[in-house]
Design a protein around this motif. Structure first.
Motif, PDB file in Angstrom:
ATOM      1  N   ALA A 221       5.316 -11.148   9.070  1.00  0.00           N
ATOM      2  CA  ALA A 221       5.679 -11.117  10.481  1.00  0.00           C
ATOM      3  C   ALA A 221       5.298  -9.799  11.142  1.00  0.00           C
ATOM      4  N   GLU A 222       5.313  -8.703  10.391  1.00  0.00           N
ATOM      5  CA  GLU A 222       4.915  -7.404  10.934  1.00  0.00           C
ATOM      6  C   GLU A 222       3.406  -7.228  10.937  1.00  0.00           C
ATOM      7  N   LEU A 223       2.747  -7.736   9.902  1.00  0.00           N
ATOM      8  CA  LEU A 223       1.304  -7.541   9.764  1.00  0.00           C
ATOM      9  C   LEU A 223       0.498  -8.441  10.698  1.00  0.00           C
ATOM     10  N   ALA A 224       0.960  -9.674  10.879  1.00  0.00           N
ATOM     11  CA  ALA A 224       0.154 -10.667  11.596  1.00  0.00           C
ATOM     12  C   ALA A 224      -0.229 -10.233  13.013  1.00  0.00           C
ATOM     13  N   PRO A 225       0.686  -9.708  13.830  1.00  0.00           N
ATOM     14  CA  PRO A 225       0.270  -9.299  15.184  1.00  0.00           C
ATOM     15  C   PRO A 225      -0.759  -8.169  15.170  1.00  0.00           C
ATOM     16  N   ARG A 226      -0.662  -7.276  14.188  1.00  0.00           N
ATOM     17  CA  ARG A 226      -1.619  -6.177  14.092  1.00  0.00           C
ATOM     18  C   ARG A 226      -3.002  -6.689  13.673  1.00  0.00           C
ATOM     19  N   ILE A 227      -3.011  -7.674  12.792  1.00  0.00           N
ATOM     20  CA  ILE A 227      -4.286  -8.281  12.392  1.00  0.00           C
ATOM     21  C   ILE A 227      -4.888  -9.047  13.563  1.00  0.00           C
ATOM     22  N   LYS A 228      -4.057  -9.804  14.260  1.00  0.00           N
ATOM     23  CA  LYS A 228      -4.546 -10.607  15.382  1.00  0.00           C
ATOM     24  C   LYS A 228      -5.152  -9.729  16.477  1.00  0.00           C
ATOM     25  N   SER A 229      -4.524  -8.582  16.743  1.00  0.00           N
ATOM     26  CA  SER A 229      -4.991  -7.704  17.812  1.00  0.00           C
ATOM     27  C   SER A 229      -6.209  -6.878  17.426  1.00  0.00           C
ATOM     28  N   GLY A 230      -6.519  -6.832  16.125  1.00  0.00           N
ATOM     29  CA  GLY A 230      -7.625  -6.009  15.657  1.00  0.00           C
ATOM     30  C   GLY A 230      -7.211  -4.600  15.270  1.00  0.00           C
ATOM     31  N   GLU A 231      -5.924  -4.274  15.438  1.00  0.00           N
ATOM     32  CA  GLU A 231      -5.434  -2.949  15.058  1.00  0.00           C
ATOM     33  C   GLU A 231      -5.542  -2.727  13.552  1.00  0.00           C
ATOM     34  N   LEU A 232      -5.312  -3.794  12.775  1.00  0.00           N
ATOM     35  CA  LEU A 232      -5.366  -3.724  11.312  1.00  0.00           C
ATOM     36  C   LEU A 232      -6.411  -4.693  10.796  1.00  0.00           C
ATOM     37  N   SER A 233      -7.304  -4.192   9.977  1.00  0.00           N
ATOM     38  CA  SER A 233      -8.334  -5.045   9.378  1.00  0.00           C
ATOM     39  C   SER A 233      -7.805  -5.724   8.117  1.00  0.00           C
ATOM     40  N   PRO A 234      -8.087  -7.021   7.941  1.00  0.00           N
ATOM     41  CA  PRO A 234      -7.751  -7.666   6.677  1.00  0.00           C
ATOM     42  C   PRO A 234      -8.403  -6.969   5.475  1.00  0.00           C
ATOM     43  N   VAL A 235      -9.562  -6.333   5.707  1.00  0.00           N
ATOM     44  CA  VAL A 235     -10.226  -5.596   4.625  1.00  0.00           C
ATOM     45  C   VAL A 235      -9.328  -4.462   4.135  1.00  0.00           C
ATOM     46  N   THR A 236      -8.737  -3.738   5.061  1.00  0.00           N
ATOM     47  CA  THR A 236      -7.833  -2.648   4.712  1.00  0.00           C
ATOM     48  C   THR A 236      -6.633  -3.165   3.936  1.00  0.00           C
ATOM     49  N   LEU A 237      -6.097  -4.275   4.389  1.00  0.00           N
ATOM     50  CA  LEU A 237      -4.919  -4.833   3.741  1.00  0.00           C
ATOM     51  C   LEU A 237      -5.227  -5.319   2.325  1.00  0.00           C
ATOM     52  N   VAL A 238      -6.348  -5.990   2.160  1.00  0.00           N
ATOM     53  CA  VAL A 238      -6.737  -6.464   0.825  1.00  0.00           C
ATOM     54  C   VAL A 238      -7.041  -5.292  -0.088  1.00  0.00           C
ATOM     55  N   GLN A 239      -7.739  -4.286   0.440  1.00  0.00           N
ATOM     56  CA  GLN A 239      -8.042  -3.125  -0.383  1.00  0.00           C
ATOM     57  C   GLN A 239      -6.756  -2.411  -0.819  1.00  0.00           C
ATOM     58  N   THR A 240      -5.766  -2.358   0.065  1.00  0.00           N
ATOM     59  CA  THR A 240      -4.477  -1.770  -0.305  1.00  0.00           C
ATOM     60  C   THR A 240      -3.844  -2.540  -1.463  1.00  0.00           C
ATOM     61  N   SER A 241      -3.880  -3.875  -1.396  1.00  0.00           N
ATOM     62  CA  SER A 241      -3.350  -4.691  -2.491  1.00  0.00           C
ATOM     63  C   SER A 241      -4.101  -4.429  -3.792  1.00  0.00           C
ATOM     64  N   LEU A 242      -5.431  -4.401  -3.714  1.00  0.00           N
ATOM     65  CA  LEU A 242      -6.226  -4.189  -4.924  1.00  0.00           C
ATOM     66  C   LEU A 242      -5.959  -2.814  -5.526  1.00  0.00           C
ATOM     67  N   GLU A 243      -5.810  -1.799  -4.682  1.00  0.00           N
ATOM     68  CA  GLU A 243      -5.524  -0.465  -5.198  1.00  0.00           C
ATOM     69  C   GLU A 243      -4.158  -0.418  -5.886  1.00  0.00           C
ATOM     70  N   ARG A 244      -3.169  -1.111  -5.327  1.00  0.00           N
ATOM     71  CA  ARG A 244      -1.844  -1.126  -5.947  1.00  0.00           C
ATOM     72  C   ARG A 244      -1.851  -1.932  -7.240  1.00  0.00           C
ATOM     73  N   ILE A 245      -2.597  -3.014  -7.267  1.00  0.00           N
ATOM     74  CA  ILE A 245      -2.704  -3.783  -8.513  1.00  0.00           C
ATOM     75  C   ILE A 245      -3.328  -2.922  -9.606  1.00  0.00           C
ATOM     76  N   ALA A 246      -4.415  -2.229  -9.278  1.00  0.00           N
ATOM     77  CA  ALA A 246      -5.071  -1.371 -10.267  1.00  0.00           C
ATOM     78  C   ALA A 246      -4.125  -0.282 -10.766  1.00  0.00           C
ATOM     79  N   ARG A 247      -3.276   0.217  -9.873  1.00  0.00           N
ATOM     80  CA  ARG A 247      -2.384   1.328 -10.222  1.00  0.00           C
ATOM     81  C   ARG A 247      -1.182   0.871 -11.029  1.00  0.00           C
ATOM     82  N   PHE A 248      -0.587  -0.268 -10.656  1.00  0.00           N
ATOM     83  CA  PHE A 248       0.693  -0.648 -11.240  1.00  0.00           C
ATOM     84  C   PHE A 248       0.617  -1.764 -12.272  1.00  0.00           C
ATOM     85  N   GLU A 249      -0.507  -2.469 -12.339  1.00  0.00           N
ATOM     86  CA  GLU A 249      -0.610  -3.598 -13.264  1.00  0.00           C
ATOM     87  C   GLU A 249      -0.330  -3.201 -14.716  1.00  0.00           C
TER      88      GLU A 249
END
Length: 506
Positions: free
Chosen positions: A44-72
């Motif tokens: 609910a917090e991310l969706a409006p930022r993605i829709k407006s272009g303020e947040l790129s889905p690329v940034t969000l996915v890369q954040t997930s991948l970096e956390r997976i690599a770190r904590f897995e």
């Protein structure tokens, strides 16, 4: 097994780092000052930022991948990560959104899948050696729905072998660790889903629930988890455990996110014989209506008795009192028979599970873990008349629950009756089956009835582990269940807290 797990972690880290250098500059420019804050934002917090272009889905996915690599390596939540395809999908989502083709709140959101769910061209192993080479040739219906909504599938999540267990342990794939204390269990069977959402590795995940396998990990990992009404979410393309009680549902940061996921997941599917024709409305429609006029049923039997941990009882009672002081009416219900629900649950699961596994276990019994092999084979001792008796008892039980709930909108109870155990306490050894069998005593009741049932955080124990509260409603009335969950979340901050046992520096 430990060597296999280390090799898998190495492969996952490589997948998470794939093409990372080409995105590094872009990510540095667009990430929020504290990447962990982005990782813990809700749909609910991310969706409006993605829709407006303020947040790129690329940034969000890369954040997930970096956390997976770190904590897995600490958590062992994932069995497979699709770094390259996830980043490619994120790039496409960014372009489509910029071109005005926004698909809705899930567009660009990273989602993980319990490894019971088919994705074409990927393995569905069920966490078992038996299906180690089982390649899916088509998508499960829920995967088709997620893709159509623009969600980005980021990988397959660890689980109890064939979803047949409650603690979250799996000797084949390795035990999933609880992000709040990595010496402790997540519960199961959706263990990887619970840990991954709790640790901010994904924004949302899918789990399955036959005796509590969405709600128990949600409770122990401090997240929201919804078991929808039976038949509400299609199961075509999902491995069966007990076809008359299996449910697929969302595991997310918040109740609102569960509602947003349900808007995509729910609906009739002709490929699923158990799929309901019940009309589907907007699951967010009642979210902001608050607690005024809501009648909360509190069973006077079983759920709050002496065997329930004192801290759990106190936290759930405090939550009920808080809701009562904010508009809800509390109704004490006499349900002296309600403890029969879990035995009925298990009495149906066993024969249905063995009918599903009959051929595989006759040919590959040596590939099953001893605990799961024993559970499956015990179903062979259940006679046809015993199965019929269990189904008759189920009919009687469901009628009793429906009658008791006529005077209330929801039931509120603890999600599990016991504290969060350590992995060592739950690990079987010769002559010791391991602790944890009490975990599904409450959740399994509502797999029997098929009612919508939702777990959300309502406190923490003295040793810092989350405590879950279960909200259960009338069949196909998820909207009211979600309304109550969301209203409670607006009064507290339990759902906003983040795990303390995983280090940002590791």
């Amino acid at each position: 097994m430990r060597g296999d797990t280390r090799d898998r972690h190495d492969r996952i880290r490589a997948c998470c780092n794939i093409r990372a250098d080409s995105f590094k500059k872009r990510v540095e420019l667009t990430l929020t000052p504290n990447a962990s804050e982005l990782a813990y934002e809700s749909i609910a917090e991310l969706a409006p930022r993605i829709k407006s272009g303020e947040l790129s889905p690329v940034t969000l996915v890369q954040t997930s991948l970096e956390r997976i690599a770190r904590f897995e390596p600490q958590l062992n939540a994932f069995l497979e990560v699709w770094g390259d395809s996830a980043l490619a999908a994120a790039e496409l989502a960014e372009k489509d959104i910029a071109a005005g083709r926004y698909l809705g709140p899930l567009h660009g959101i990273p989602v993980g899948l319990k490894d019971l769910i088919d994705v074409a061209g990927s393995k569905t192993t069920g966490g078992s050696k038996v299906l180690a080479d089982n390649m899916a040739d088509s998508d499960a219906t829920v995967v088709t729905n997620l893709k159509a909504a623009g969600a980005i599938l980021i990988g397959k999540l660890n689980l109890v072998e064939f979803a047949f267990g409650t603690t979250g342990l799996n000797p084949h794939t390795g035990d999933v660790k609880n992000p709040w204390d990595t010496t402790r269990i997540t519960a199961g069977s959706s263990s990887g889903s619970g840990a991954a959402v709790s640790a901010g590795m994904v924004v949302a995940a899918l789990g399955s629930d036959t005796g509590g396998s969405i709600r128990m990990p949600a409770s122990l990992c401090g997240i929201a988890g919804l078991k929808p009404t039976y038949g509400r979410v299609p199961r075509a393309g999902v491995l069966d455990l007990s076809w008359s009680m299996d449910h697929v549902g969302p595991m997310t940061r918040t109740t609102e996110d569960c509602a947003l996921m349900m808007n995509v997941l729910a609906g009739h599917d002709s490929a699923d014989p158990g799929s309901s024709h019940e009309p589907v409305s907007d699951f967010t429609s009642k979210l902001t209506e608050g607690l005024d006029g809501i009648r909360i049923g509190v069973p006077s039997h079983y759920f709050f008795e002496d065997f329930v941990d004192d801290e759990i009882k106190a936290s759930v009672r405090a939550a009920i009192d808080l809701m009562a002081s904010n508009g809800a009416e509390v109704v004490e219900l006499s349900m002296p028979w309600v403890g029969k629900g879990r035995p009925i649950n298990f009495g149906v699961i066993l024969p249905e599970a063995v009918s599903i596994h009959e051929k595989m276990i006759s040919e590959h019994a040596d590939l099953y873990s001893p605990a799961v092999r024993s559970r499956v084979q015990s179903g062979l001792n259940v006679s046809a008349i015993d199965y019929v008796r269990a189904q008759r008892a189920r009919q009687w039980f469901n009628h009793q629950v429906a009658e008791a709930m006529k005077q209330v909108d929801v039931l509120v109870t603890p999600t599990v009756p016991i504290r969060t155990l350590t992995i060592d306490e739950c690990t079987p050894s010769p002559g010791n089956p391991g602790a944890g069998s009490e975990l599904p005593m409450f959740t399994g009741v509502f797999d029997v009835t098929g009612q919508p049932s939702h777990s959300i955080p309502c406190g923490f124990s003295a040793n810092g582990m989350p405590i879950g509260m279960m909200i259960t409603g009338h069949p196909f009335d998820e909207a009211t269940v979600l309304r109550v969950g969301h209203a409670y979340e607006q009064l507290t901050d339990w759902h906003q807290r983040q795990p303390t046992d995983i280090s940002e520096t590791n």
